[in-house]
Design a protein around this motif. Structure first.
Motif, PDB file in Angstrom:
ATOM      1  N   SER A 164       0.795  -1.228   0.038  1.00 17.49           N
ATOM      2  CA  SER A 164       0.423   0.114  -0.070  1.00 17.49           C
ATOM      3  C   SER A 164       1.103   1.446  -0.284  1.00 17.49           C
ATOM      4  O   SER A 164       0.814   2.510  -0.589  1.00 17.49           O
ATOM      5  N   PRO A 167       2.828   2.094  -3.407  1.00 16.59           N
ATOM      6  CA  PRO A 167       2.493   1.877  -4.223  1.00 16.59           C
ATOM      7  C   PRO A 167       1.796   3.661  -4.214  1.00 16.59           C
ATOM      8  O   PRO A 167       0.821   5.005  -5.201  1.00 16.59           O
ATOM      9  N   LYS A 171       1.951   7.047  -5.911  1.00 10.86           N
ATOM     10  CA  LYS A 171      -0.309   8.020  -6.760  1.00 10.86           C
ATOM     11  C   LYS A 171       0.941   9.733  -6.135  1.00 10.86           C
ATOM     12  O   LYS A 171       0.643  10.221  -7.394  1.00 10.86           O
ATOM     13  N   MET A 194      -9.366   7.071 -11.410  1.00 10.11           N
ATOM     14  CA  MET A 194      -8.510   5.649 -10.843  1.00 10.11           C
ATOM     15  C   MET A 194      -9.169   4.931 -10.348  1.00 10.11           C
ATOM     16  O   MET A 194      -9.014   4.085  -9.912  1.00 10.11           O
ATOM     17  N   GLU A 195      -9.861   5.492  -9.993  1.00 10.95           N
ATOM     18  CA  GLU A 195     -10.861   5.549  -8.628  1.00 10.95           C
ATOM     19  C   GLU A 195     -11.890   5.065  -8.118  1.00 10.95           C
ATOM     20  O   GLU A 195     -13.140   4.216  -7.263  1.00 10.95           O
ATOM     21  N   GLN A 212      -1.426  -6.301  -8.852  1.00 12.43           N
ATOM     22  CA  GLN A 212      -2.241  -5.154  -8.951  1.00 12.43           C
ATOM     23  C   GLN A 212      -0.954  -4.203  -8.474  1.00 12.43           C
ATOM     24  O   GLN A 212      -1.460  -2.618  -8.304  1.00 12.43           O
ATOM     25  N   THR A 213      -0.309  -4.063  -7.417  1.00 16.11           N
ATOM     26  CA  THR A 213       0.416  -3.364  -6.179  1.00 16.11           C
ATOM     27  C   THR A 213       1.743  -2.715  -7.526  1.00 16.11           C
ATOM     28  O   THR A 213       2.091  -1.795  -7.379  1.00 16.11           O
ATOM     29  N   ASN A 216      -0.094  -0.184  -9.827  1.00 13.03           N
ATOM     30  CA  ASN A 216       0.078   0.799  -8.926  1.00 13.03           C
ATOM     31  C   ASN A 216       1.510   2.067  -8.715  1.00 13.03           C
ATOM     32  O   ASN A 216       0.918   3.048  -8.549  1.00 13.03           O
TER      33      ASN A 216
END
Length: 377
Positions: A164, A167, A171, A194-195, A212-213, A216
């Motif tokens: 978490s 990424p 971001k 994106m969210e 996915q990590t 991201n």
């Protein structure tokens, strides 16, 4: 340090302390509390520092770049779902449910990006405050995911950091850069793209958490590189060249293709695609073929005949076998089936409640990647 920069530092440090206390101690803020915190911090910053108007250059061009790349991102992600499979959304997709789900997210996004822009513009000449701003918003984002981890253990902290925090750092570096150079409109647009879709799309690709990590982590880096490369040499009175028309046409074409693929793989429509994972129907249907399934209602199920290829559920598995016998008992329809390549009939009888539909045609070999990945995983 200037007086305005000292005020920015105080606002950021106080907000950061509140956020960190919630992450590691209280876990009480939630969506509503976070919205109140962000709006309060923004109003305090405006009251102490004054409102910073958005006069950034190239905003429209940056917005177009962001939109195109976000669309391409979803195209690639959903194309991967053709091989990896899809999962049903866990969110309420009725209109009222969607509104309830996305409203607090939109409020947080807008409040967050207005606050970021206000703080970053008032401290744009102080690199230490810019770094502190970025870290503050990483912490703010972490509030909404921290409950997933046991932060009282070293393993929980490490897992949160890798899956978490990294990424989120990627971001927020991008968002802080965009707020500094191009204003708050690109940052809000990027976050909405994106969210929000995960709350409104009925299916999502079944992508491994660690894959996915990585995505991201890398995607914001790609966007930042693109923006930096494209706009760093532009003069203030120079208009940015239009985005390549071919790129736009390709984006639209890919979008149409992905919509068709989603419709064929989601199972939400009358027809959907299914990869064959066994050799039981050879030689008519081979392992790795894709069959297009026509979903049937109760009346259509009663019209099924011997020789048709039935698609049904048995022991939580979807099976594609041919009907060898149709029986009716007390008004209910039952089917006996057999794989073309099997020596004997299936040992079970299928009632109409287990019927999904019938296979109407096949596409050779298109499902080979899906079958191969399923077997490996």
């Amino acid at each position: 340090m200037k007086s305005s920069e000292k005020k920015v530092a105080i606002i950021e440090i106080v907000t950061l302390i509140i956020v960190l206390l919630d992450i590691f101690v209280t876990n009480k803020i939630g969506y509503l509390g976070l919205s109140i915190l962000l709006i309060s911090a923004f109003l305090i910053s405006v009251g102490l520092l004054g409102y910073e108007k958005n006069r950034q250059l190239f905003t429209k061009d940056v917005l177009m770049t962001i939109i195109i790349y976000c669309i391409l991102y979803y195209i690639i992600i959903y194309l991967s779902g053709v091989w990896l499979g899809f999962l049903r959304s866990g969110y309420n997709l009725k209109l009222i449910g969607i509104i309830k789900n996305i409203t607090p997210i939109i409020i947080i996004i807008v409040a967050c990006e207005f606050l970021r822009y206000e703080l970053i513009q008032k401290s744009r000449n102080n690199k230490y405050l810019i770094i502190l701003t970025c870290l503050l918003f990483v912490s703010i984002d972490s509030i909404l995911v921290s409950y997933l981890y046991d932060l009282h253990t070293a393993s929980g902290l490490v897992k949160m950091f890798y899956t978490s925090t990294l990424p989120l750092l990627s971001k927020n570096i991008l968002l802080t850069y965009m707020a500094l150079k191009f204003g708050y409109k690109p940052t809000i647009t990027y976050r909405l793209f994106m969210e929000i879709p995960s709350f409104i799309l009925p299916i999502v690709p079944d992508i491994d958490m660690y894959v996915q990590t990585v995505l991201n982590l890398l995607f914001p880096t790609l966007i930042m590189y693109k923006l930096y490369k494209e706009f760093k040499k532009k003069k203030t009175n120079e208009s940015i060249r239009n985005n390549n028309k071919i790129e736009k046409v390709l984006s639209i074409g890919f979008a149409i293709i992905i919509l068709l693929m989603i419709s064929l793989t989601s199972g939400m429509f009358k027809y959907y695609a299914l990869a064959i994972g066994s050799e039981s129907m050879e030689p008519k249907i081979n392992k790795g073929d894709i069959v297009v399934v026509e979903k049937l209602n109760e009346k259509e199920i009663k019209k099924l005949k011997e020789g048709e290829v039935l698609v049904y559920k048995h022991n939580d598995m979807v099976i594609v076998h041919r009907i060898v016998r149709v029986k009716e008992y007390n008004g209910a329809i039952y089917f006996n089936t057999k794989g073309d390549n099997n020596g004997e009939e299936d040992s079970w009888t299928i009632d109409e409640q287990l019927v999904i539909g019938r296979a109407i045609f096949k596409i050779p070999y298109l499902g080979v990647p899906t079958v191969w990945l399923n077997e490996k995983v």
